[in-house]
Design an enzyme around this catalytic site. Structure first.
Site, short mmCIF file in Angstrom:
data_model
loop_
_atom_site.label_atom_id
_atom_site.label_comp_id
_atom_site.label_asym_id
_atom_site.label_seq_id
_atom_site.Cartn_x
_atom_site.Cartn_y
_atom_site.Cartn_z
N ASP A 89 36.75 -35.25 -38.91
CA ASP A 89 37.75 -35.57 -37.87
C ASP A 89 38.11 -37.04 -37.86
O ASP A 89 39.21 -37.42 -37.44
CB ASP A 89 37.21 -35.15 -36.50
CG ASP A 89 37.30 -33.65 -36.35
OD1 ASP A 89 36.41 -32.95 -36.87
OD2 ASP A 89 38.31 -33.17 -35.80
N ARG A 125 43.52 -25.97 -33.85
CA ARG A 125 42.46 -26.99 -33.89
C ARG A 125 42.24 -27.34 -35.35
O ARG A 125 42.83 -26.77 -36.24
CB ARG A 125 41.18 -26.55 -33.18
CG ARG A 125 40.81 -25.12 -33.15
CD ARG A 125 40.19 -24.49 -34.38
NE ARG A 125 39.34 -25.35 -35.15
CZ ARG A 125 39.25 -25.32 -36.47
NH1 ARG A 125 40.00 -24.47 -37.19
NH2 ARG A 125 38.44 -26.10 -37.13
N GLY A 126 41.36 -28.34 -35.56
CA GLY A 126 41.17 -28.86 -36.92
C GLY A 126 42.02 -30.10 -37.05
O GLY A 126 43.22 -30.09 -36.71
N ARG A 162 43.45 -34.65 -27.44
CA ARG A 162 42.07 -34.64 -27.94
C ARG A 162 41.76 -36.04 -28.53
O ARG A 162 42.59 -36.60 -29.23
CB ARG A 162 41.88 -33.55 -29.01
CG ARG A 162 42.09 -32.14 -28.43
CD ARG A 162 41.58 -31.07 -29.36
NE ARG A 162 40.13 -31.05 -29.45
CZ ARG A 162 39.45 -30.35 -30.35
NH1 ARG A 162 40.09 -29.63 -31.25
NH2 ARG A 162 38.13 -30.38 -30.37
N GLN A 198 33.59 -21.63 -34.84
CA GLN A 198 34.66 -21.77 -35.86
C GLN A 198 34.22 -21.22 -37.22
O GLN A 198 35.05 -20.75 -37.99
CB GLN A 198 35.06 -23.24 -36.02
CG GLN A 198 35.81 -23.84 -34.85
CD GLN A 198 34.89 -24.56 -33.90
OE1 GLN A 198 33.73 -24.19 -33.74
NE2 GLN A 198 35.40 -25.57 -33.22
N LYS A 213 32.46 -31.75 -36.75
CA LYS A 213 31.97 -30.80 -35.74
C LYS A 213 30.48 -30.96 -35.47
O LYS A 213 29.70 -31.14 -36.40
CB LYS A 213 32.29 -29.38 -36.25
CG LYS A 213 31.87 -28.25 -35.35
CD LYS A 213 32.34 -28.38 -33.91
CE LYS A 213 33.84 -28.59 -33.78
NZ LYS A 213 34.23 -29.00 -32.40
O1 MRU Z 1 36.97 -28.92 -32.46
P1 MRU Z 1 37.67 -28.55 -33.74
O2 MRU Z 1 37.58 -27.11 -34.09
O3 MRU Z 1 39.08 -29.08 -33.78
O4 MRU Z 1 36.85 -29.35 -34.84
C1 MRU Z 1 37.24 -29.20 -36.17
C2 MRU Z 1 36.33 -29.82 -37.15
O5 MRU Z 1 35.34 -30.44 -36.80
C3 MRU Z 1 36.73 -29.73 -38.59
O6 MRU Z 1 35.61 -29.67 -39.41
C4 MRU Z 1 37.58 -30.96 -38.96
O7 MRU Z 1 38.62 -31.11 -38.05
C5 MRU Z 1 38.13 -30.87 -40.32
S1 MRU Z 1 39.46 -29.74 -40.42
C6 MRU Z 1 40.12 -29.78 -41.98
#
Ligand code: MRU
Length: 336
Positions: free
Chosen positions: A225, A32-33, A75, A184, A236
């Site tokens: 994101d 994820r990320g 996603r 996270q 997030k």
């Molecule tokens: O749902 P996730 O864990 O994929 O969400 C991740 C985030 O919101 C991160 O802060 C974002 O992707 C930046 S990652 C460098």
């Protein structure tokens, strides 16, 4: 890939051998990320096409576009996913235009996925160097979610800025928001920073306000994101609350993200699709149920921080500031 659902107590690696396995890994949060999702999708497409039995380019093309669609359905919010798929499509189109056969196209897709990976690491390092300049010399930094090496191809965006500041000789202490519901911050950010020997304190999300009120935070940096053309930033869930708190306490709130996270086609944050995830993430912590059966649950995975709350957007091309509609557009102009 390391299974991010199992950290920090277990370090288990998942081996994906097909594109469908990669898509499942993205959907189920093994990986994820935003940037990491993009890199994984590109590699998943390359793996899938490498194993294609198609002998003619037409059949190969049909399979390729089907594989791209499968990745795109994993996603919805992180634009890096769609950016990476678009890059793979452009690479494919260039090969097809050059009259390449199936084997050459396979090799081209492999090279493109590797380039996306390598560029992401380089971008994170550049962000780290630019970001280090705006971090105070005695920094008490709050971050939300995980925008670290785990969320990218390596080094991280927000955590890249923190790493850059440490490498630049600044004194850095980090507060990691737990980041309910998927944790996270507590599980992943703290795991990364502790391994790096960086001073790390985990707090639950509802402690951030009190911490700021006591003057114990002087800088906030988070990842993203999707950043709309006007600078509104999806990240997030809970990021918006942190930004509002930072404004109330006059603490600079920065976003760190590569250009692949900036979506000039989306004019403002209201147009960003927000993923809603399984209610079980809210009703349960691990295997333990914490909400009664019968209660309704809302579980948006992201929120949008309005651009007015953002002190600067740290990218691999430098730190961009308001008015973002102009500065972000300029960010994409080739450097002279
Ligand atoms: O749902 P996730 O864990 O994929 O969400 C991740 C985030 O919101 C991160 O802060 C974002 O992707 C930046 S990652 C460098």
């Amino acid at each position: 890939m390391i299974d991010q659902r199992k950290l920090p107590t277990r370090e288990i690696y998942v081996r994906c051998k097909t594109a469908a396995e990669v898509a499942r890994a993205i959907k189920s949060m093994v990986i994820r990320g935003a940037p990491a999702i993009g890199v994984a999708a590109a590699m998943g497409i390359a793996i899938g096409m490498r194993d294609s039995a198609a002998s003619g380019t037409q059949k190969f093309a049909t399979e390729f576009f089907k594989t791209c669609d499968m990745m795109a359905a994993t996603r919805p919010t992180a634009v890096n996913l769609f950016w990476a798929i678009e890059r793979m499509k452009r690479a494919f189109a260039a090969g097809a235009e050059a009259g390449e056969g199936v084997e050459e196209l396979k090799a081209r897709l492999d090279r493109e996925a590797a380039a996306i990976h390598d560029e992401d690491v380089a971008n994170c390092r550049a962000m780290g160097a630019f970001g280090a300049e705006v971090v105070p010399a005695e920094a008490r930094i709050l971050t939300h979610c995980n925008a670290g090496a785990l969320a990218t191809a390596g080094y991280g965006t927000a955590l890249g800025v923190i790493r850059g500041a440490v490498e630049a000789g600044k004194h850095v202490a980090v507060f990691a928001d737990e980041t309910r519901p998927f944790l996270q911050g507590a599980r992943l950010t703290a795991w990364e920073l502790v391994r790096d020997g960086i001073d790390t304190t985990v707090i639950t999300d509802n402690m951030a306000g009190s911490l700021m009120q006591q003057g114990r935070v002087n800088f906030v940096v988070v990842g993203a994101d999707r950043i709309a053309a006007n600078g509104d930033t999806a990240n997030k869930i809970g990021t918006y609350s942190v930004a509002v708190l930072a404004r109330e306490h006059a603490i600079p709130f920065y976003v760190a993200a590569p250009l692949s996270t900036i979506d000039l086609k989306t004019p403002d944050g209201g147009q960003i699709p927000i993923e809603e995830r399984n209610v079980r993430e809210v009703t349960h912590v691990g295997a333990s149920q914490v909400a009664p059966d019968g209660a309704r649950v809302w579980n948006p995975a992201f929120d949008v921080t309005p651009h007015a709350l953002i002190a600067g957007i740290i990218t691999e091309r430098g730190v961009f500031r308001a008015p973002y509609t102009e500065s972000l557009r300029r960010a994409f102009e080739p450097p002279c």
